[in-house]
Design an enzyme around this catalytic site. Structure first.
Site, short mmCIF file in Angstrom:
data_model
loop_
_atom_site.label_atom_id
_atom_site.label_comp_id
_atom_site.label_asym_id
_atom_site.label_seq_id
_atom_site.Cartn_x
_atom_site.Cartn_y
_atom_site.Cartn_z
N THR A 1 -25.98 -1.76 -64.34
CA THR A 1 -27.33 -2.34 -64.36
C THR A 1 -28.24 -1.71 -63.31
O THR A 1 -29.33 -2.19 -63.07
CB THR A 1 -27.28 -3.86 -64.13
OG1 THR A 1 -26.76 -4.13 -62.82
CG2 THR A 1 -26.41 -4.54 -65.18
N THR A 2 -27.77 -0.63 -62.68
CA THR A 2 -28.58 0.13 -61.72
C THR A 2 -28.49 1.61 -62.10
O THR A 2 -27.53 2.03 -62.77
CB THR A 2 -28.06 -0.06 -60.28
OG1 THR A 2 -26.69 0.35 -60.21
CG2 THR A 2 -28.19 -1.51 -59.84
N HIS B 1 -20.81 -7.30 -55.46
CA HIS B 1 -22.17 -7.44 -54.92
C HIS B 1 -22.90 -8.55 -55.68
O HIS B 1 -22.36 -9.13 -56.62
CB HIS B 1 -22.93 -6.11 -55.03
CG HIS B 1 -23.07 -5.62 -56.44
ND1 HIS B 1 -22.17 -4.76 -57.03
CD2 HIS B 1 -24.00 -5.89 -57.39
CE1 HIS B 1 -22.54 -4.51 -58.27
NE2 HIS B 1 -23.65 -5.19 -58.52
N HIS C 1 -26.77 -10.36 -57.26
CA HIS C 1 -28.14 -10.21 -57.77
C HIS C 1 -28.79 -11.59 -57.82
O HIS C 1 -28.13 -12.60 -58.05
CB HIS C 1 -28.13 -9.62 -59.18
CG HIS C 1 -27.59 -8.23 -59.26
ND1 HIS C 1 -28.37 -7.12 -59.07
CD2 HIS C 1 -26.34 -7.77 -59.51
CE1 HIS C 1 -27.64 -6.02 -59.20
NE2 HIS C 1 -26.39 -6.41 -59.47
N HIS D 1 -30.46 -2.25 -51.86
CA HIS D 1 -30.64 -2.85 -53.18
C HIS D 1 -29.91 -4.18 -53.32
O HIS D 1 -30.28 -5.01 -54.13
CB HIS D 1 -30.14 -1.89 -54.27
CG HIS D 1 -30.77 -0.54 -54.23
ND1 HIS D 1 -32.11 -0.34 -54.44
CD2 HIS D 1 -30.25 0.68 -53.97
CE1 HIS D 1 -32.39 0.96 -54.33
NE2 HIS D 1 -31.28 1.59 -54.04
#
Length: 272
Positions: A222-223, A135, A137, A109
């Site tokens: 948000t996941t 992480h 995005h 992801h």
């Protein structure tokens, strides 16, 4: 007598054989049903950023994801500067970062860097949260005045009770980020099972924007499973990465952002 004995023996043997077959027949469907459930669970738990497993379907894929649909404080959101509360006294966060070793994973992801120590932490509203991972995005998940940035960095922290606080940093095209270069040198292009060591310790303090004015609001992951009661701190000033660095990430993940969610009249505060 001998014939009667033989017949009796055969009769008993036949009864036991039929009983054994009957037990096997009973067990087989239960075992298969169990395996079927496990397989089905694994299949429905899979999620992505497009198609039938994309963000609009996350809540349908697994009961554990119900908050993705039913939650009232979901993230990300669009931050309209004109609606931000600036006259309320809000404590500035305290950031305590130092150069730290990390390992990289491609979890299917995003590219995620996992901290090998617990030496990095932040204080939000007097509560201490330790950095677990960070992480990326693309494009940015949060919006400013309805506009995306090229990318967004999330630094995820947890307190002693498992509560979460996330620092969000917008990324725009510009100068090459030397502080992130050691990560980009070993970006895993395929999904990984083990962490890839980053050669040099990462100086997260040096990555953050110099102007640390920030927006604060209560939101969610948000996941999936979109857990709420997450403290969000979004820096107003973006950092820069080169076009080549941004494209290198987008070649692995062309689009891994969740669309903005309804703010539901949540208050957003700005610290200066």
């Amino acid at each position: 007598m001998r014939k009667k004995f033989v017949y009796s023996f055969l009769a008993v043997f036949l009864i036991f054989s039929l009983g054994a077959c009957s037990e096997k027949t009973k067990e087989a469907p239960d075992t298969n049903k169990s395996e079927s459930k496990e397989t089905h669970s694994k299949q429905t738990a899979h999620w992505s950023y497009e198609g039938e497993t994309g963000p609009e379907h996350w809540g349908e894929l697994d009961q554990a994801n119900a908050t993705c649909v039913d939650g009232s404080e979901q993230s990300p959101i669009n931050i309209e500067f004109s609606q931000v509360i600036t006259d309320k006294k809000t404590e500035n966060i305290q950031i305590q970062y130092e150069p730290t070793p990390f390992t990289l994973v491609n979890n299917g992801h995003t590219v995620q860097a996992n901290a090998k120590t617990e030496s990095n932490s932040i204080l939000v509203e007097g509560n201490k949260y330790k950095l677990a991972q960070f992480h990326f995005h693309t494009p940015s998940e949060h919006q400013f005045n309805g506009q995306h940035y090229d990318m967004e960095l999330h630094l995820v922290h947890k307190d002693a009770n498992g509560k979460i606080a996330v620092l969000g940093v917008m990324i725009q095209e510009g100068e090459k980020s030397e502080k992130l270069a050691s990560i980009w040198d070993v970006l895993p292009k395929e999904e990984t099972r083990e962490g890839i060591p980053v050669k040099e310790p990462i100086d997260l303090q040096g990555i953050l924007p110099q102007d640390q004015r920030s927006f604060h609001y209560n939101g969610s992951l948000t996941t999936p499973p979109c857990t709420e009661e997450v403290k969000w701190v979004i820096f107003e000033e973006p950092i820069e990465m080169s076009k080549e660095q941004i494209q290198a990430f987008q070649q692995i993940f062309p689009d891994n952002h969740r669309p903005v969610q309804s703010s539901n009249d949540r208050e957003i505060y700005e610290t200066k």
